[in-house]
Motif scaffolding. Structure first.
Motif, PDB file in Angstrom:
ATOM      1  N   MET A  74      34.128  40.192  37.215  1.00 36.29           N
ATOM      2  CA  MET A  74      34.835  40.925  36.163  1.00 36.29           C
ATOM      3  C   MET A  74      35.376  42.282  36.608  1.00 36.29           C
ATOM      4  O   MET A  74      35.844  43.064  35.788  1.00 36.29           O
ATOM      5  N   HIS A  75      35.313  42.562  37.899  1.00 33.77           N
ATOM      6  CA  HIS A  75      35.961  43.787  38.398  1.00 33.77           C
ATOM      7  C   HIS A  75      36.410  43.557  39.835  1.00 33.77           C
ATOM      8  O   HIS A  75      35.615  43.670  40.775  1.00 33.77           O
ATOM      9  N   VAL A  76      37.677  43.203  39.980  1.00 27.54           N
ATOM     10  CA  VAL A  76      38.219  43.025  41.330  1.00 27.54           C
ATOM     11  C   VAL A  76      39.595  43.683  41.427  1.00 27.54           C
ATOM     12  O   VAL A  76      40.238  43.983  40.417  1.00 27.54           O
ATOM     13  N   HIS A  77      40.006  43.885  42.660  1.00 27.60           N
ATOM     14  CA  HIS A  77      41.379  44.268  42.981  1.00 27.60           C
ATOM     15  C   HIS A  77      41.840  43.217  43.973  1.00 27.60           C
ATOM     16  O   HIS A  77      41.519  43.285  45.148  1.00 27.60           O
ATOM     17  N   ALA A  78      42.521  42.208  43.477  1.00 26.75           N
ATOM     18  CA  ALA A  78      42.759  41.038  44.339  1.00 26.75           C
ATOM     19  C   ALA A  78      44.167  40.472  44.245  1.00 26.75           C
ATOM     20  O   ALA A  78      44.454  39.456  44.863  1.00 26.75           O
ATOM     21  N   ILE A 167      44.223  47.831  28.600  1.00 25.53           N
ATOM     22  CA  ILE A 167      44.706  49.057  29.239  1.00 25.53           C
ATOM     23  C   ILE A 167      43.579  49.607  30.098  1.00 25.53           C
ATOM     24  O   ILE A 167      42.480  49.831  29.599  1.00 25.53           O
ATOM     25  N   LYS A 168      43.831  49.814  31.391  1.00 18.63           N
ATOM     26  CA  LYS A 168      42.785  50.410  32.224  1.00 18.63           C
ATOM     27  C   LYS A 168      42.926  51.919  32.246  1.00 18.63           C
ATOM     28  O   LYS A 168      43.907  52.463  32.756  1.00 18.63           O
ATOM     29  N   VAL A 169      41.936  52.592  31.686  1.00 20.42           N
ATOM     30  CA  VAL A 169      41.927  54.058  31.663  1.00 20.42           C
ATOM     31  C   VAL A 169      41.161  54.576  32.870  1.00 20.42           C
ATOM     32  O   VAL A 169      40.279  53.903  33.396  1.00 20.42           O
ATOM     33  N   THR A 360      32.239  43.316  40.984  1.00 17.94           N
ATOM     34  CA  THR A 360      31.925  43.819  42.328  1.00 17.94           C
ATOM     35  C   THR A 360      32.745  45.028  42.774  1.00 17.94           C
ATOM     36  O   THR A 360      32.320  45.774  43.629  1.00 17.94           O
ATOM     37  N   ASP A 361      33.969  45.169  42.252  1.00 18.18           N
ATOM     38  CA  ASP A 361      34.948  46.128  42.778  1.00 18.18           C
ATOM     39  C   ASP A 361      35.478  45.699  44.147  1.00 18.18           C
ATOM     40  O   ASP A 361      35.683  46.538  45.041  1.00 18.18           O
ATOM     41  N   LEU A 362      35.701  44.402  44.267  1.00 20.56           N
ATOM     42  CA  LEU A 362      36.292  43.841  45.490  1.00 20.56           C
ATOM     43  C   LEU A 362      37.545  44.610  45.914  1.00 20.56           C
ATOM     44  O   LEU A 362      38.344  44.982  45.072  1.00 20.56           O
TER      45      LEU A 362
END
Ligand SMILES: [Zn+2]
Length: 466
Positions: A74-78, A167-169, A360-362
């Motif tokens: 539920m938390h990636v940059h992919a 919206i990502k703050v 994870t914050d991939l």
């Protein structure tokens, strides 16, 4: 109707025969089950002897195995260029069948989804925010910096029109701009989620309806007896001539005071606030850990670096990263103490009934596509979760978060066919989620041999080109 029939007829049926099925809601296991998958859906689940196997179906031997719903990170940059082809297939290779992408152009999200949808790219389901909304100057080049409440509202409107999932703050939003974003998000009916801005109290962010809090941002501060004073000092620095540059230095200087003024009773009150407001935590313990231990050279020995290309490996060196370059050995020691406290806070929040999502914050240092989500599940257990609760944070809880419990997060007739077949029971030992025999992603079967093929292709893509 005719079109639907044609598609169903073309999709080969898959049967997982005689496996145990894990009910991630009840925490129970039903043995001797067979599952039929047709056209991307689970169409039948029942006792192995009584489930009819469609003619021509591919049959997977489920004996000794355990079926769980596909996992969500539920938390990636992919989805950014260069990351998509490196990461998305490897996520599937580790049983990750859904991701929440936390920063990328909406066009990138759309094109990734389209490529996955037509089979041109192996990848999970993708939902995401589009560009993140920060204050000025924004921390990350390329993100959107908004300086006024009006600009904040416009950013919400345009992201919502463009199809953003939320919206990502971000950290540098001024409190009055953040409040405008909260208000406008509510007005147009889109959630807002992300970092709690540095100058906004966690209690206020929760009261305003921020849906998820990433990396426990401002939570430790909200557990401090000196919350007001510490925030006031940073606020004064931001307002000074050197602005956020000086605020960063001040913030680093406050870490010890934060640790010393920790008050578990305040923390519990904050937890109850989160529960009351329905504020979810995405603690990303894995990245809190890796960024507290970046000075530890054993990180650079991880065999999983074979999946990371030379450019990214270079960027993971803390000396190359503006966030870490200036840290002293005392800073690193305090980061580790902070990390230990954060793990304790995760346990405390969980005890109070706060809801959690696994992420994870991939793309951040020493976070690996897919395998790090399994690390996160183990980290949640180490923080006090039962194996079931950890598993829920990556299955049924994401489904609830997405409002999709009718089709996701459980293994039942009618649900989308995102499944993982494990060799051992994850409720007995959470590490068993790594023992993957097969993955079904959107109805497509990946047996162990096919999964190993994805891993090998991942290594090839990451290998240095000469
Ligand atoms: Zn992130």
């Amino acid at each position: 109707m005719l079109l639907a029939l044609v598609i169903l007829a073309q999709s080969p049926a898959v049967v997982i025969r005689d496996a145990a099925v894990v009910d991630v809601v009840a925490g129970t296991v039903e043995t001797g089950r067979s599952l039929v998958i047709v056209g991307g859906r689970v169409t039948a689940v029942g006792p192995a002897g009584s489930v009819a196997i469609p003619a021509g179906a591919t049959v997977v031997d489920g004996r000794g195995g355990f079926v769980i719903p596909g996992l969500w990170d539920m938390h990636v940059h992919a989805t950014n260029p260069g990351l998509e082809d490196l990461f998305l297939p490897l996520l599937v290779a580790h049983g990750i069948t859904g991701i929440r992408d936390m920063w990328g152009g909406l066009g990138l999200l759309d094109s990734a989804r389209a490529r996955i949808g037509r089979g041109a790219r192996v990848g999970p389901r993708v939902m995401g925010s589009g560009n993140l909304v920060d204050g000025v100057p924004p921390i990350w080049p390329g993100s959107q910096g908004v300086a006024t409440p009006e600009a904040g509202r416009r950013a919400v409107d345009s992201l919502a029109r463009g199809g953003a999932g939320f919206i990502k703050v971000y950290s540098r939003l001024a409190p009055e701009v953040y409040r405008a974003i909260a208000e406008e998000s509510k007005r147009v009916g889109i959630p807002f989620a992300g970092h709690i801005p540095t100058l906004v109290p966690a209690t206020e962010a929760s009261d305003l309806g921020q849906l998820t809090v990433e990396h426990l941002t401002n939570v430790l501060l909200g557990c401090s007896r000196e919350e007001e004073r510490l925030r006031g000092t940073v606020q004064a620095a931001v307002a000074s001539r050197r602005g956020w540059d000086s605020a960063g230095v001040i913030g680093r200087g406050q870490v010890q005071a934060l640790l010393d003024s920790y008050d578990p009773a305040r923390c519990r009150a904050l937890a109850r606030r989160f529960v009351r407001n329905g504020t979810w935590m995405v603690p990303t313990i894995t990245v809190l850990r890796s960024t507290a231990y970046l000075d530890d050279t054993t990180l650079a020995q991880d065999p999983r670096l074979a999946f990371i290309n030379p450019g990214m490996k270079g960027a993971w060196n803390p000396k190359q990263d503006f966030r870490f370059r200036a840290l002293t050995s005392d800073d690193w020691a305090r980061r580790k103490a902070t990390f230990r406290r954060q793990v304790e806070i995760v346990g405390l929040l969980k005890q109070e009934g706060v809801r959690f999502l696994a992420g994870t914050d991939l793309a951040n240092p020493y976070i690996y596509p897919g395998s790090s989500l399994h690390d996160e599940l183990q980290n949640l257990v180490a923080a006090g979760f039962t194996p079931l609760a950890a598993l829920q944070a990556a299955t049924i809880e994401p489904a609830r978060f997405l409002g999709a419990v009718d089709s996701m997060g459980t293994v039942a007739p009618g649900s989308v066919a995102d499944l993982v077949l494990l060799d051992a029971n994850p409720l007995e030992d959470i590490r068993n989620t790594t023992r993957i025999r097969a993955v079904v992603a959107s109805g497509k079967l990946w047996d162990r041999k096919a999964l190993d093929g994805l891993l090998e292709a991942g290594r090839q893509r990451a290998a240095p080109k000469n």
